[in-house]
Enzyme design. Structure first.
Site, PDB file in Angstrom:
ATOM      1  N   SER A  29      -3.621  -3.367   4.574  1.00 18.05           N
ATOM      2  CA  SER A  29      -3.989  -4.756   4.411  1.00 18.05           C
ATOM      3  C   SER A  29      -4.829  -5.448   5.651  1.00 18.05           C
ATOM      4  O   SER A  29      -4.931  -6.576   5.781  1.00 18.05           O
ATOM      5  CB  SER A  29      -2.729  -5.610   4.561  1.00 18.05           C
ATOM      6  OG  SER A  29      -1.905  -5.500   5.578  1.00 18.05           O
ATOM      7  N   ASP A  50      -3.456 -10.735  -4.190  1.00 21.04           N
ATOM      8  CA  ASP A  50      -2.698 -10.177  -2.904  1.00 21.04           C
ATOM      9  C   ASP A  50      -3.346 -10.861  -1.731  1.00 21.04           C
ATOM     10  O   ASP A  50      -4.080 -10.034  -0.996  1.00 21.04           O
ATOM     11  CB  ASP A  50      -2.970  -8.608  -3.095  1.00 21.04           C
ATOM     12  CG  ASP A  50      -1.936  -8.156  -2.231  1.00 21.04           C
ATOM     13  OD1 ASP A  50      -1.186  -8.721  -1.624  1.00 21.04           O
ATOM     14  OD2 ASP A  50      -2.315  -6.696  -2.035  1.00 21.04           O
ATOM     15  N   HIS A  77       1.160  -8.631  -0.006  1.00 18.66           N
ATOM     16  CA  HIS A  77       2.418  -7.904  -0.299  1.00 18.66           C
ATOM     17  C   HIS A  77       3.071  -7.378   1.265  1.00 18.66           C
ATOM     18  O   HIS A  77       3.997  -6.677   1.143  1.00 18.66           O
ATOM     19  CB  HIS A  77       1.836  -6.269  -0.873  1.00 18.66           C
ATOM     20  CG  HIS A  77       0.934  -5.549   0.074  1.00 18.66           C
ATOM     21  ND1 HIS A  77      -0.532  -5.593  -0.293  1.00 18.66           N
ATOM     22  CD2 HIS A  77       0.991  -4.925   1.201  1.00 18.66           C
ATOM     23  CE1 HIS A  77      -1.134  -4.653   0.736  1.00 18.66           C
ATOM     24  NE2 HIS A  77      -0.248  -4.345   1.560  1.00 18.66           N
TER      25      HIS A  77
END
EC number: 3.4.21.39
Length: 220
Positions: A177, A90, A46
């Site tokens: 992340s 992801d 993402h």
């Protein structure tokens, strides 16, 4: 991230990478990532964008230090099955324009062999420059927080949660992340959580993606 966390000891996490992203819309976004080899950074899919610059050796991302290494990304390897709607798969690998110099403040984080499957109840740490509370913007200094690995049913209210692909953790907040470390090994990548930062949160399970990771590293 990183709600309820504390500031990391400066340069105690030399594998951390700060990502400055120019999005497809031309705006700036920021993510965390981590150096897995001299040429590759791992992060969440993402975080993909038009252009990414990586800063290694940073603690406070607004206070430039001699330890910094700023390197452009030449190629973004987004997992082929990444779905921005379900946020499954992801994971992304970033190839750096030049190899990072390994120093006391810049180093790599080992990935475990594929067979490693961690049991619920294990305490882990999430690291990153994410939000420190729901109202705050991102943190300038690296933060970390202890999280417990939960049983999969704790994440079943997320309709797209899949225990094989993901880890269900106590909470971190969005904008990060960064890695999830269990016994000093990268086991997950912060993926998503509730908008109000209530637990639990979902991390990409790195072990599932080892064949793809190995293939990208080998071919590039």
């Amino acid at each position: 991230e990183i709600i309820g966390g504390t500031e990391s000891k400066p340069h105690s996490r030399p594998y951390m990478a700060h990502l400055k992203i120019i999005t497809k819309q031309g705006t700036f976004a920021y993510c965390g990532g981590f150096l897995i080899s001299r040429e590759f950074v791992m992060t969440a899919a993402h975080c993909k964008g038009r252009h990414i610059t990586v800063t290694l050796g940073a603690h406070d991302v607004v206070k430039k230090e001699s330890t910094w290494q700023k390197i452009d990304v030449v190629k973004q390897f987004v997992h082929p099955n990444y779905n921005s709607y379900t946020i499954r798969h992801d994971v992304m690998l970033l190839k750096l324009k030049e190899k990072a110099n390994l120093t006391l403040t810049v180093g790599t984080l080992p990935l475990l062999p594929q067979s490693n499957f961690i049991p619920p109840g294990r305490m882990c740490r999430a690291v990153g420059w994410g939000k420190t509370s729901v109202k705050e913007s991102h943190s300038n200094v690296l933060q970390e927080v202890k999280l417990r690995l939960l049983d999969p049913p704790a994440c079943q209210h997320f309709p797209d949660f899949n225990h094989n692909l993901q880890l269900c953790m106590g909470t971190v907040f969005k904008g990060d992340s960064g890695p999830l470390l269990c016994a000093r090994v990268a086991q997950g990548i912060a993926s998503y959580a509730h908008k109000n930062a209530m637990p639990p949160s979902v991390f990409t399970r790195i072990s599932y993606y080892r064949p793809w990771i190995n293939k990208v590293l080998k071919e590039n």
